[in-house]
Motif scaffolding. Structure first.
Motif, PDB file in Angstrom:
ATOM      1  N   PHE A 103      21.795  52.788  -9.995  1.00  0.00           N
ATOM      2  CA  PHE A 103      22.980  53.404  -9.398  1.00  0.00           C
ATOM      3  C   PHE A 103      23.538  52.468  -8.341  1.00  0.00           C
ATOM      4  CE2 PHE A 103      24.823  55.942  -5.945  1.00  0.00           C
ATOM      5  CZ  PHE A 103      25.839  56.568  -6.632  1.00  0.00           C
ATOM      6  N   GLU A 104      24.849  52.330  -8.332  1.00  0.00           N
ATOM      7  CA  GLU A 104      25.511  51.554  -7.295  1.00  0.00           C
ATOM      8  C   GLU A 104      26.816  52.266  -6.960  1.00  0.00           C
ATOM      9  OE1 GLU A 104      27.342  47.107  -6.779  1.00  0.00           O
ATOM     10  OE2 GLU A 104      25.592  47.388  -8.049  1.00  0.00           O
ATOM     11  N   GLY A 105      26.955  52.694  -5.725  1.00  0.00           N
ATOM     12  CA  GLY A 105      28.145  53.403  -5.311  1.00  0.00           C
ATOM     13  C   GLY A 105      27.894  54.178  -4.039  1.00  0.00           C
ATOM     14  N   GLY A 145      29.122  59.583   1.861  1.00  0.00           N
ATOM     15  CA  GLY A 145      29.952  58.408   2.072  1.00  0.00           C
ATOM     16  C   GLY A 145      29.189  57.111   2.288  1.00  0.00           C
ATOM     17  N   VAL A 146      27.889  57.150   2.264  1.00  0.00           N
ATOM     18  CA  VAL A 146      27.082  55.950   2.475  1.00  0.00           C
ATOM     19  C   VAL A 146      26.955  55.196   1.149  1.00  0.00           C
ATOM     20  CG1 VAL A 146      24.796  55.103   3.128  1.00  0.00           C
ATOM     21  CG2 VAL A 146      25.789  57.048   4.327  1.00  0.00           C
ATOM     22  N   ASN A 147      27.267  53.897   1.182  1.00  0.00           N
ATOM     23  CA  ASN A 147      27.094  53.086  -0.015  1.00  0.00           C
ATOM     24  C   ASN A 147      25.614  52.825  -0.245  1.00  0.00           C
ATOM     25  OD1 ASN A 147      29.790  52.883  -0.596  1.00  0.00           O
ATOM     26  ND2 ASN A 147      30.061  51.022   0.610  1.00  0.00           N
ATOM     27  N   THR A 148      25.203  52.940  -1.487  1.00  0.00           N
ATOM     28  CA  THR A 148      23.794  52.760  -1.805  1.00  0.00           C
ATOM     29  C   THR A 148      23.638  52.039  -3.131  1.00  0.00           C
ATOM     30  OG1 THR A 148      21.672  53.871  -1.991  1.00  0.00           O
ATOM     31  CG2 THR A 148      23.541  54.993  -2.942  1.00  0.00           C
TER      32      THR A 148
END
Length: 129
Positions: A74-76, A81-84
């Motif tokens: 997963f990337e997003g 609202g935290v990018n991970t």
């Protein structure tokens, strides 16, 4: 030669045995590749499905996030609202390849179905007249 009932019982036994082996491999792979060994991921189940008294498929049921997030990655941004970014862990591949599950199942089912087909063939000797 085994009868139809014997072959059904053999396939039913093989289906249950291999689904249990796959479930054990799947849960151990999930526990070894995640930070904690508990949670919804441990609720994954595996069960054999029969059609016309023959093993049709083995179904893996997991919570909704297991395959897309843990297997593919997963990337997003998350809800807050935290990018991970999560690495792909490929636990399904490990569960299936561990212990030669597919090859062993194919050998058992193939031999039982071959025996069924041979028992149905009616050999007749052709005479000269």
């Amino acid at each position: 030669m085994a009868g139809e009932i014997d072959i059904f019982l053999l396939e039913k036994k093989a289906g249950k045995e291999f689904s249990n082996r796959l479930k054990r491999n799947l849960l151990s792979s999930i526990k070894s590749k995640t930070n904690k060994g508990t949670g919804l991921a441990s609720r994954s189940t595996v069960k054999p499905v029969f059609k016309n008294e023959l093993l049709d498929r083995i179904t893996i049921s997991t919570p909704y996030y297991i395959y897309p997030i843990l297997h593919v990655g997963f990337e997003g941004s998350k809800k807050n609202g935290v990018n991970t970014r999560l690495k792909a862990r490929e636990f399904l591949v490990d569960a299936i390849e561990n212990g030669r599950l597919v090859e062993d199942l194919a050998d058992v089912i193939g031999s039982s179905r071959a025996e069924s087909i041979v028992s149905r063939i009616d050999f007749k000797l052709l005479g000269n007249g």
